[in-house]
Design an enzyme around this catalytic site. Structure first.
Site, PDB file in Angstrom:
ATOM      1  N   TYR A 116     -11.047   6.349   3.743  1.00  0.00           N
ATOM      2  CA  TYR A 116     -10.497   5.013   3.516  1.00  0.00           C
ATOM      3  C   TYR A 116     -11.551   4.063   2.948  1.00  0.00           C
ATOM      4  O   TYR A 116     -11.293   3.316   2.000  1.00  0.00           O
ATOM      5  CB  TYR A 116      -9.893   4.466   4.813  1.00  0.00           C
ATOM      6  CG  TYR A 116      -8.581   5.117   5.159  1.00  0.00           C
ATOM      7  CD1 TYR A 116      -7.399   4.677   4.584  1.00  0.00           C
ATOM      8  CD2 TYR A 116      -8.520   6.183   6.044  1.00  0.00           C
ATOM      9  CE1 TYR A 116      -6.187   5.280   4.889  1.00  0.00           C
ATOM     10  CE2 TYR A 116      -7.317   6.804   6.356  1.00  0.00           C
ATOM     11  CZ  TYR A 116      -6.158   6.349   5.767  1.00  0.00           C
ATOM     12  OH  TYR A 116      -4.955   6.957   6.056  1.00  0.00           O
TER      13      TYR A 116
ATOM     14  N   GLU B 159      -6.334   7.721  -1.438  1.00  0.00           N
ATOM     15  CA  GLU B 159      -5.996   6.338  -1.098  1.00  0.00           C
ATOM     16  C   GLU B 159      -6.343   5.348  -2.208  1.00  0.00           C
ATOM     17  O   GLU B 159      -5.953   4.181  -2.144  1.00  0.00           O
ATOM     18  CB  GLU B 159      -6.712   5.920   0.191  1.00  0.00           C
ATOM     19  CG  GLU B 159      -6.337   6.737   1.422  1.00  0.00           C
ATOM     20  CD  GLU B 159      -4.882   6.591   1.833  1.00  0.00           C
ATOM     21  OE1 GLU B 159      -4.271   5.557   1.488  1.00  0.00           O
ATOM     22  OE2 GLU B 159      -4.360   7.505   2.492  1.00  0.00           O
TER      23      GLU B 159
ATOM     24  N   HIS C   6       1.787   4.617  -2.801  1.00  0.00           N
ATOM     25  CA  HIS C   6       1.875   6.071  -2.654  1.00  0.00           C
ATOM     26  C   HIS C   6       3.201   6.582  -3.234  1.00  0.00           C
ATOM     27  O   HIS C   6       3.252   7.641  -3.868  1.00  0.00           O
ATOM     28  CB  HIS C   6       1.798   6.474  -1.183  1.00  0.00           C
ATOM     29  CG  HIS C   6       0.423   6.423  -0.599  1.00  0.00           C
ATOM     30  ND1 HIS C   6      -0.669   7.025  -1.176  1.00  0.00           N
ATOM     31  CD2 HIS C   6      -0.040   5.852   0.545  1.00  0.00           C
ATOM     32  CE1 HIS C   6      -1.730   6.835  -0.421  1.00  0.00           C
ATOM     33  NE2 HIS C   6      -1.380   6.118   0.628  1.00  0.00           N
TER      34      HIS C   6
ATOM     35  N   HIS D  93       0.831  -1.210   0.000  1.00  0.00           N
ATOM     36  CA  HIS D  93       0.000   0.000   0.000  1.00  0.00           C
ATOM     37  C   HIS D  93       0.865   1.259   0.000  1.00  0.00           C
ATOM     38  O   HIS D  93       0.682   2.147  -0.844  1.00  0.00           O
ATOM     39  CB  HIS D  93      -0.913  -0.008   1.232  1.00  0.00           C
ATOM     40  CG  HIS D  93      -1.714   1.239   1.398  1.00  0.00           C
ATOM     41  ND1 HIS D  93      -3.025   1.332   0.999  1.00  0.00           N
ATOM     42  CD2 HIS D  93      -1.391   2.461   1.913  1.00  0.00           C
ATOM     43  CE1 HIS D  93      -3.474   2.560   1.257  1.00  0.00           C
ATOM     44  NE2 HIS D  93      -2.496   3.260   1.815  1.00  0.00           N
ATOM     45  N   GLU D  94       1.795   1.357   0.945  1.00  0.00           N
ATOM     46  CA  GLU D  94       2.603   2.567   1.046  1.00  0.00           C
ATOM     47  C   GLU D  94       3.499   2.752  -0.165  1.00  0.00           C
ATOM     48  O   GLU D  94       3.739   3.875  -0.612  1.00  0.00           O
ATOM     49  CB  GLU D  94       3.436   2.555   2.331  1.00  0.00           C
ATOM     50  CG  GLU D  94       2.622   2.546   3.612  1.00  0.00           C
ATOM     51  CD  GLU D  94       1.639   3.703   3.713  1.00  0.00           C
ATOM     52  OE1 GLU D  94       1.848   4.736   3.048  1.00  0.00           O
ATOM     53  OE2 GLU D  94       0.651   3.579   4.463  1.00  0.00           O
TER      54      GLU D  94
END
Length: 722
Positions: free
Chosen positions: A637, A527, A502, A498-499
């Site tokens: 989210y 997100e 980004h 996930h990160e």
């Protein structure tokens, strides 16, 4: 999480964040990937201009210099004759100043989250406060606002779409600061806004500096694996020191058989900075409400939501309530099953059965649900996810999917010996796309969550060339020590994926203006790209590429892999109800002029989740989102997940999860665009239709096969048939 505090912030702020360790762990990249970089026509990665060896005095001096430099640009624009404003002397001048500011700022305010030196962290925090006050000052220069509005009227039809968007946003932001209102109101808004910035920084600094630990005997830690115990420090008496950092806290709460140990840990965890941060948060709620009132809004929630996809607090409330009705019966069934597990264990171990699920019971018995219903052996599973293997697989998947190549930058200047810097290039052209740092283990004083921080924007510079973006992923994965490698739980693999999503959003950005770079999109859209990429850790082929046994390199067995994938729907009701609790708490706090934060959390935790908050605790005192850019916006989210699932199942799952053609289109339409286009327009372009919610509910095991609702062209989720 995308960090919106530095460079704007996505909540946990508008920066992005995670963690790392003292012990050197070299992450290997397959030679084929490295050689593909070396074969590129360009002469390797460009020089990274960021410095991480600044002293406290240098940080102070550079902060003052930056303020003077940017203030002069704004004053020059503010002194222009209104009749003479032009795209060159106003719009371009502001764009160049904003790029200069954001490019210079993060070397000053980022060290507070990661620097090992406490004095430097303190100087960085002070710089952040000073710069945040300056942010308020320049954003509320009425003379500049008048020239921007004059330019808007003068050039409205003679600008490119992105220039027009930039100018319109500048005007809108000025109005949202009250620059069209009387001077006394402007001054009050300015005063309160500065105080809000200071308090928000203090809130998160308190959490970062917290070093609480508890001491337990081996008997009190029954049920925890040797790999966990071997990673703990010991006292002189041979007992174990357990911190409240994620790699210590969550495994204990899920695996420790001793309910009293779990109770002590949960109480301590949700009492972090309780006194000081409760006071700060409740003051923030009052101040935010006051500003909203001065600006003519009914609540802070309505104020912040105006520029999001959701638009109003009423729409968010309807979304939360409708989703709750869908989840409520599932939550009842799951709680009933957990109570049966608890009753059985209490009988077997002669514990007193209290007929309720306590906060310290929930993660423990949810973990047992996975073991009982899906037979997922977590102790066995973790052995197949050593960090360096996961990193190697993750790099390979992202490179193949987005047609990029990564290579480690040798002898890079970093803020800690364990941090690594990598350069990303376009696999076809060899063009350097940007650079990223990985800082993956916990240490004292470091930011305590996982996030991505945008450090330099990817946009057009004053010379017309693309400014190379730089980002940092900060995380808190278990440290390797005493012969044990860093082993990841599957949910940590998901966090990593996930990160890093980004990070890719930051590095692929090709916006014209820094204001639209990377993750600077609507908060309830930011997100989407990262949540979409989480799906790869639930698919067989990617999981095989990210896993090998840490001892002999053998692949993960098929039966274990199948059970893991099937367990995705385990505890669906309770996990999503927990998200609804946090979303509802956030909305409640920011729809009121004041609040008893502990009471609000306790009420919604009981009413929605059916689990009482532990007496004497206050979870919101460590709810960093509320002081990091997600105030009134935590619902994002779940809201974003509707879109992310639609993207994955409609395009990637259908056309091939490793289909680089789809991946390249995704990179071009979603990642490169940044905030230069509305999120909804990006979605419709990539999906080639209006978004639909079916995949969201199917993925969570909640879809009624007789229902096929779709989002209307102006998607407000509450209008959907849930």
């Amino acid at each position: 999480m995308d960090q919106r505090g530095m460079g704007r912030v996505t909540e946990f702020l508008r920066l992005r964040i995670t963690r790392f360790s003292k012990h050197h762990l070299r992450m290997t990249i397959p030679s084929v990937l490295v050689s593909s970089i070396r074969g590129c026509s360009q002469a390797g990665p460009s020089r990274n201009p960021l410095r991480w060896d600044l002293s406290p005095d240098e940080i102070r001096t550079m902060t003052d210099g930056l303020i003077i430099r940017i203030k002069k640009v704004y004053d020059d624009i503010g002194s222009l004759n209104i009749e003479n404003v032009s795209a060159e002397n106003t719009l371009k001048a502001l764009a160049d100043a904003k790029l200069d500011y954001v490019s210079s700022r993060h070397v000053l305010d980022f060290p507070q989250y990661v620097c090992p030196n406490k004095e430097v962290r303190s100087a960085s925090t002070k710089a952040d406060k000073k710069l945040s006050e300056f942010d308020v000052e320049i954003s509320m220069q009425e003379d500049v606002f008048k020239r921007i509005t004059a330019l808007q009227k003068k050039l409205h039809d003679n600008l490119s779409p992105e220039e027009k968007r930039f100018l319109d946003i500048l005007v809108r932001l000025g109005q949202r600061k009250g620059l069209h209102l009387p001077k006394d109101i402007q001054e009050e808004v300015k005063r309160i806004s500065k105080l809000i910035s200071k308090l928000s920084i203090d809130f998160n600094k308190n959490l970062n500096e917290d070093n609480t630990f508890l001491v337990f005997s081996a008997q009190e830690l029954g049920g925890l694996a040797d790999s966990y115990l071997n990673g703990l420090e010991r006292t002189a008496e041979g007992k174990y020191k357990v911190t409240l950092e994620y790699p210590h806290y969550y495994p204990l709460m899920k695996r420790c058989h001793n309910p009293e140990t779990r109770r002590k840990m949960e109480t301590a965890f949700h009492s972090r900075c309780k006194e000081v941060n409760t006071a700060i948060l409740e003051r923030l709620i009052q101040l935010r409400s006051k500003v909203a009132d001065l600006l003519g809004y009914s609540s802070h929630a309505n104020y912040v939501l105006e520029i999001n996809m959701a638009k109003t607090a009423s729409n968010v409330s309807d979304f939360i309530d409708a989703f709750y009705e869908k989840l409520k019966p599932i939550g009842i069934k799951e709680r009933k099953y957990i109570l049966a597990l608890k009753k059985r264990e209490c009988l077997m171990k002669s514990y007193q059965y209290d007929s309720q699920i306590n906060a310290w019971d929930l993660p423990y018995y949810m973990n047992q649900v996975e073991q009982c219903r899906f037979a997922v052996n977590k102790d066995k599973l973790i052995e197949y996810f050593p960090l360096e293997v996961v990193t190697e697989g993750l790099f390979g998947i992202y490179q193949e999917l987005l047609e990029l190549t990564f290579t480690e930058v040798e002898h890079a200047q970093v803020w800690h010996e364990d941090v690594k810097l990598y350069a990303a290039h376009d696999a076809e052209t060899g063009e350097e796309m940007g650079q990223f740092y990985l800082d993956l283990h916990p240490r004292e004083g470091k930011y305590g969550h996982a996030a991505c921080f945008g450090l330099l924007p990817g946009c057009r510079g004053p010379d017309g060339k693309r400014n190379l973006p730089v980002a940092a992923m900060v995380a808190n994965f278990t440290k390797p020590r005493k012969g044990w490698p860093s082993l990841l739980q599957h949910h940590e693999v998901e966090t990593y994926f996930h990160e890093f999503g980004h990070v890719m959003h930051e590095l692929c950005s090709k916006a014209t203006f820094s204001e639209f770079s990377g993750t600077l999109v609507e908060t309830d859209f930011v997100e989407v790209p990262s949540q979409m990429l989480e799906n790869w850790v639930w698919e067989k082929e990617p999981l095989r590429r990210m896993s090998r046994h840490y001892k002999d390199g053998t692949p993960i067995p098929d039966n274990l892999l199948d059970k893991l994938i099937a367990s995705r729907v385990a505890n669906t009701g309770l996990m999503n109800l927990r998200q609804l609790v946090l979303s509802k708490v956030d909305q409640s706090l920011h729809s009121s002029p004041s609040a008893d934060t502990a009471q609000v959390f306790a009420k919604h935790c009981q009413d929605i989740l059916g689990v009482p908050a532990t007496p004497g605790t206050n979870m919101t005192a460590s709810f960093s989102h509320l002081a990091g850019g997600y105030d009134g916006q935590y619902y994002s989210y779940l809201w974003s997940e509707v879109y992310s699932m639609d993207i994955f199942f409609s395009r990637f799952k259908k056309e091939g999860i490793m289909n680089s053609k789809v991946g390249k289109e995704y990179r071009r339409v979603i990642l490169e665009t940044g905030g230069s286009v509305d999120g909804m327009e990006m979605l419709k372009t990539f999906l080639r239709r209006e978004p639909c919610q079916d995949a969201f509910f199917q993925c969570k095991g909640l879809m009624d096969t007789q229902e096929t609702p779709t989002l209307p062209s102006n998607p407000i989720f509450p209008k959907l048939k849930l």
